[in-house]
Design an enzyme around this catalytic site. Sequence first.
Site, PDB file in Angstrom:
ATOM      1  N   SER A 166      -2.830  -0.577  -3.003  1.00 59.31           N
ATOM      2  CA  SER A 166      -3.036  -0.553  -3.790  1.00 59.31           C
ATOM      3  C   SER A 166      -2.559  -2.895  -3.892  1.00 59.31           C
ATOM      4  O   SER A 166      -2.014  -3.091  -3.630  1.00 59.31           O
ATOM      5  CB  SER A 166      -2.299  -0.361  -5.338  1.00 59.31           C
ATOM      6  OG  SER A 166      -0.903  -0.254  -4.778  1.00 59.31           O
TER       7      SER A 166
ATOM      8  N   GLY B  44       2.981  -0.339  -0.825  1.00 59.95           N
ATOM      9  CA  GLY B  44       2.895  -1.295   0.204  1.00 59.95           C
ATOM     10  C   GLY B  44       1.807  -0.857   1.336  1.00 59.95           C
ATOM     11  O   GLY B  44       1.129   0.122   1.343  1.00 59.95           O
ATOM     12  N   LEU B  45       2.478  -1.081   2.805  1.00 58.57           N
ATOM     13  CA  LEU B  45       1.205  -0.896   3.419  1.00 58.57           C
ATOM     14  C   LEU B  45       1.574   0.462   3.705  1.00 58.57           C
ATOM     15  O   LEU B  45       2.209   1.364   3.832  1.00 58.57           O
ATOM     16  CB  LEU B  45       1.756  -1.517   4.655  1.00 58.57           C
ATOM     17  CG  LEU B  45       1.344  -3.496   4.741  1.00 58.57           C
ATOM     18  CD1 LEU B  45       2.148  -4.163   6.166  1.00 58.57           C
ATOM     19  CD2 LEU B  45       0.046  -3.657   4.619  1.00 58.57           C
ATOM     20  N   SER B  46      -0.046   0.706   4.495  1.00 61.16           N
ATOM     21  CA  SER B  46       0.092   2.477   4.793  1.00 61.16           C
ATOM     22  C   SER B  46       1.176   2.315   6.148  1.00 61.16           C
ATOM     23  O   SER B  46       1.853   1.278   6.883  1.00 61.16           O
ATOM     24  CB  SER B  46      -1.241   2.446   6.045  1.00 61.16           C
ATOM     25  OG  SER B  46      -1.260   3.997   6.106  1.00 61.16           O
ATOM     26  N   GLY B  47       2.222   3.260   6.326  1.00 56.35           N
ATOM     27  CA  GLY B  47       3.021   3.816   7.014  1.00 56.35           C
ATOM     28  C   GLY B  47       4.471   3.132   6.379  1.00 56.35           C
ATOM     29  O   GLY B  47       5.806   3.717   6.342  1.00 56.35           O
ATOM     30  N   SER B  48       4.523   2.294   5.308  1.00 57.25           N
ATOM     31  CA  SER B  48       5.864   1.833   4.542  1.00 57.25           C
ATOM     32  C   SER B  48       6.716   2.776   3.638  1.00 57.25           C
ATOM     33  O   SER B  48       7.681   2.394   3.620  1.00 57.25           O
ATOM     34  CB  SER B  48       5.376   0.863   3.717  1.00 57.25           C
ATOM     35  OG  SER B  48       4.357   1.037   2.530  1.00 57.25           O
ATOM     36  N   GLY B  49       5.627   4.213   3.609  1.00 64.37           N
ATOM     37  CA  GLY B  49       7.111   5.331   3.445  1.00 64.37           C
ATOM     38  C   GLY B  49       6.876   5.388   1.969  1.00 64.37           C
ATOM     39  O   GLY B  49       7.802   5.820   1.174  1.00 64.37           O
ATOM     40  N   LYS B  50       5.517   4.438   0.869  1.00 65.86           N
ATOM     41  CA  LYS B  50       5.689   5.480  -0.252  1.00 65.86           C
ATOM     42  C   LYS B  50       6.024   6.620  -0.061  1.00 65.86           C
ATOM     43  O   LYS B  50       6.283   6.645  -1.822  1.00 65.86           O
ATOM     44  CB  LYS B  50       3.931   4.004  -0.759  1.00 65.86           C
ATOM     45  CG  LYS B  50       3.981   3.066   0.197  1.00 65.86           C
ATOM     46  CD  LYS B  50       2.947   2.409  -0.443  1.00 65.86           C
ATOM     47  CE  LYS B  50       1.803   3.477  -0.002  1.00 65.86           C
ATOM     48  NZ  LYS B  50       1.644   2.942   1.185  1.00 65.86           N
ATOM     49  N   SER B  51       4.552   7.441   0.366  1.00 66.75           N
ATOM     50  CA  SER B  51       4.380   8.744  -0.078  1.00 66.75           C
ATOM     51  C   SER B  51       6.142  10.040  -0.161  1.00 66.75           C
ATOM     52  O   SER B  51       5.984  10.282  -1.095  1.00 66.75           O
ATOM     53  CB  SER B  51       2.710   9.613   0.731  1.00 66.75           C
ATOM     54  OG  SER B  51       2.404   8.736  -0.078  1.00 66.75           O
TER      55      SER B  51
END
Length: 201
Positions: free
Chosen positions: A109, A35-42
């Site tokens: 990614s 997902g985009l940066s800031g989408s909550g992946k981490s």
Amino acid sequence: MTAQASNIVWHKASVDRESIEKERGHKSVIIWFTGLSGSGKSTLANALNVALFKKGLATYVLDGDNIRHGLCNDLGFSDSDREENIRRIGEVAKLFLDAGVIVLTAFVSPFRSDREKARKLVKENDFLEIYCAANLDICETRDTKGLYAKARAGEIKDFTGISSPYEEPENPDLKIDTGLKDIDQCVEEVISKLIELNLVK
């Protein structure tokens, strides 16, 4: 990149994955958050890590920023460097899989082809792609590092979502609206999916 090494042999582990899974009582799997940066992946990967750890499961988080501090600190953000970044992560994730670990990877990614290459490194049921779907406006409001502002000002080149494309998964194993749902809801969705696939109990 240097030429591929020759005269090397793969050494099989003295304790195989099946034996480890049997001993630990759960299967290993690669859970690939994109997902985009800031989408909550981490955020989601780490919250899920805590939840699974509390269940007594062996887990590990591979985080995009952390990986670039060491293993991938020689790479930038050109298309070719992004491709190599994901190639390396895919190989590392495969090693964790063989070690009987539930590995949680949190990487933008951005390109479908790179994610598909990572998936093809392992068997079909060993890879779970989770799309953290949050629109760009929400991602920008979460940007505590100020990266989106710098990208819009032209201070950062090849920034995904602004000056470099993000290719949404066409058929992810799970799509979560991380822009609107709270973290507990997101974790529960992932765990429900893992239970459905008989990966955890």
